[in-house]
Enzyme design. Structure first.
Site, mmCIF file in Angstrom:
data_model
loop_
_atom_site.group_PDB
_atom_site.id
_atom_site.type_symbol
_atom_site.label_atom_id
_atom_site.label_comp_id
_atom_site.label_asym_id
_atom_site.label_seq_id
_atom_site.Cartn_x
_atom_site.Cartn_y
_atom_site.Cartn_z
ATOM 1 N N TYR A 1 -4.404 21.464 -19.531
ATOM 2 C CA TYR A 1 -5.289 22.058 -20.618
ATOM 3 C C TYR A 1 -6.620 21.492 -20.339
ATOM 4 C CZ TYR A 1 -6.512 22.525 -25.477
ATOM 5 O OH TYR A 1 -7.263 23.055 -26.621
ATOM 6 N N ASP B 1 -11.166 17.060 -14.864
ATOM 7 C CA ASP B 1 -11.389 17.139 -16.214
ATOM 8 C C ASP B 1 -10.631 15.676 -16.675
ATOM 9 O OD1 ASP B 1 -10.832 17.341 -18.938
ATOM 10 O OD2 ASP B 1 -9.837 19.061 -18.992
ATOM 11 N N LYS C 1 -12.697 12.266 -25.663
ATOM 12 C CA LYS C 1 -11.572 11.306 -26.461
ATOM 13 C C LYS C 1 -12.206 9.948 -26.623
ATOM 14 C CE LYS C 1 -7.835 14.524 -25.845
ATOM 15 N NZ LYS C 1 -7.581 15.699 -25.146
#
Ligand SMILES: *Cc1c(COP(=O)(O)O)cnc(C)c1O
Length: 432
Positions: A149, A244, A272
């Site tokens: 993702y 990522d 995050k």
């Protein structure tokens, strides 16, 4: 089993009302518990390793607001720093010293990053990096991996893992074919497949983007040699390698997966943890590539709230806390104890199970495994996972409400929290 029914009347009322107000009653899909069944609990407050819901029930939390809460929720030093920053205003829309401070910390920590651009989410970071990869190489195609993702930009909504997998949507309606026609996909851990894509698309591939350790298809570690192989292939074909690290950055090591595995990509996305619970993302990498970003260069990307002082402050304080000696050793120790414990309990009870952990990130699949990629992950007995999830929840343990999400610990989790979680798991798993 003891106490299988917790009272969640208020949660049910709030969520019922929410469903009339917001699609599915939530602001992000996986929160709705669709894949594990039952109703979500509605949070009232969070602190350290714990959550309290609106009915007053307390839970040990292994979601950590999906990754940011690595210091534990509402760490007193982060909250104090935020109070102080708040007095100076919530948004500047102009340069601030705080951006320099966090930028320097990120550059010092993450091997690939020589310059960084702050944005407001991981999705934004991945959008920015995609445009930059294409601009720098003057090529349009990218390779991503099934089950990875990279946020919800059109180009990445191809075999995109958790949220999409959870809802059983292979792709999303509303994404034009033209937006994904340049997105090539390969199974994770399959170097031969990547090699074939490079052969079939000579001089057309801008780069390869991946979660170096997958968390959005459940927890999947890279096989030995996989990341190195990607580094070689991208070099060979004049393409960029992009990690990522929105999830893994500052989580599986202070310098992320690239520090952990000793491998330097060209570009990196973060999110995050670096926001310490406020909305932040970032992308960065080689100076020659980053120098193409506006206004230094022609590749446009902007943001009204980007680099805002509250988010920078939470990020700075969070990274400072993570720098304390022993942090990652502690995270690794308690998370290993948890993951090993859960695996052992499931095996003792005769369940097919596999899984693992790296530092403060873990995951289990209800299949004998091994799980090398998303196809393997999908063999997990998701109905059994749903029962496991519900059982744990009803006994005060909050796990990610999807088989296809990694779990997270924080340094606020104590050995006793882990022991208690394993005791609950013993009850729940024996009656699955
Ligand atoms: C969470 C995540 C994103 C998206 O970040 P948001 O802040 O939710 O937009 C992108 N990539 C990875 C690897 C993620 O885990």
């Amino acid at each position: 089993m003891v106490n299988t029914t917790i009272k969640t009347t208020k949660s049910q009322e709030v969520f019922a009302a929410a469903q009339n107000l917001m699609p599915g009653g939530v602001s992000s899909p996986v929160r709705a518990f669709k894949s594990v069944g039952g109703q979500p609990i509605v949070f009232d407050r969070v602190k350290g390793a714990y959550i309290w819901d609106v009915d007053g029930n307390q839970y040990i939390d292994y979601v950590g607001t999906w990754g940011p809460a690595i210091c534990g929720h509402a760490h007193p030093e982060v909250i104090a720093a935020l109070h102080e920053a708040l007095e100076k205003g919530t948004s500047f829309g102009a340069p601030s010293v705080l951006e320099n401070v966090l930028a320097e910390m990120v550059i010092d920590a993450v091997p690939s990053i020589e310059m960084v651009r702050f944005v407001n989410s991981g999705t934004e970071a991945c959008i920015g990096v995609l445009r930059l990869m294409r601009a720098f190489t003057n090529r349009d195609k990218i390779i991503k991996f099934e089950g990875c993702y990279h946020g919800h930009a059109d180009a990445f909504l191809v075999k995109a893992g958790s949220g999409v997998a959870t809802l059983g949507l292979p792709d999303s309606p509303g994404v034009p074919k033209s937006a994904t026609s340049t997105t090539l996909t390969a199974p994770f851990n399959d170097l031969e497949a990547v090699k074939a894509l490079f052969e079939e698309n000579r001089d057309e591939i801008a780069g390869v983007i991946l979660e170096p350790v997958v968390g959005n298809a459940g927890f999947i570690a890279p096989d030995a040699g996989f990341l190195e192989g990607l580094r070689e292939l991208t070099h060979e074909h004049g393409a960029l390698l992009v990690f990522d690290e929105v999830m893994t950055g500052f989580r599986i090591a202070y310098g992320g997966a690239q520090e952990k595995f000793g491998l330097t990509p060209d570009l990196t996305t973060l999110g995050k943890v670096i926001g310490g619970g406020l909305p932040v993302g970032a992308y960065g990498g080689r100076r020659d590539i980053m120098s193409m970003v506006a206004p230094a260069g022609p590749v446009y990307q902007a943001g009204t709230l980007s680099g805002n002082p509250l988010a920078m402050t939470a990020g700075i304080k969070t990274l400072e806390l993570l720098q304390k000696p022993g942090t990652y050793e502690y995270l690794d120790r308690i998370t290993k104890k948890l993951a090993d414990g859960l695996l052992q309990i499931a095996k003792e009870n005769g369940h097919a199970i596999c899984g693992g952990q790296i530092s403060a990130m873990f995951g289990l699949f209800y299949t004998s495994g091994p799980v090398h990629n998303y196809e393997d992950a999908k063999k997990s007995d998701t109905a059994k996972f749903g029962r496991f999830h519900r059982g744990m929840l009803e006994h005060g343990v909050y796990l990610a409400p999807s088989q296809f999400e990694a779990g997270f610990t924080s340094f606020a989790h104590t050995e006793e929290d882990i022991d208690q979680t394993l005791a609950v798991a013993r009850d729940v798993i024996s009656s699955l």
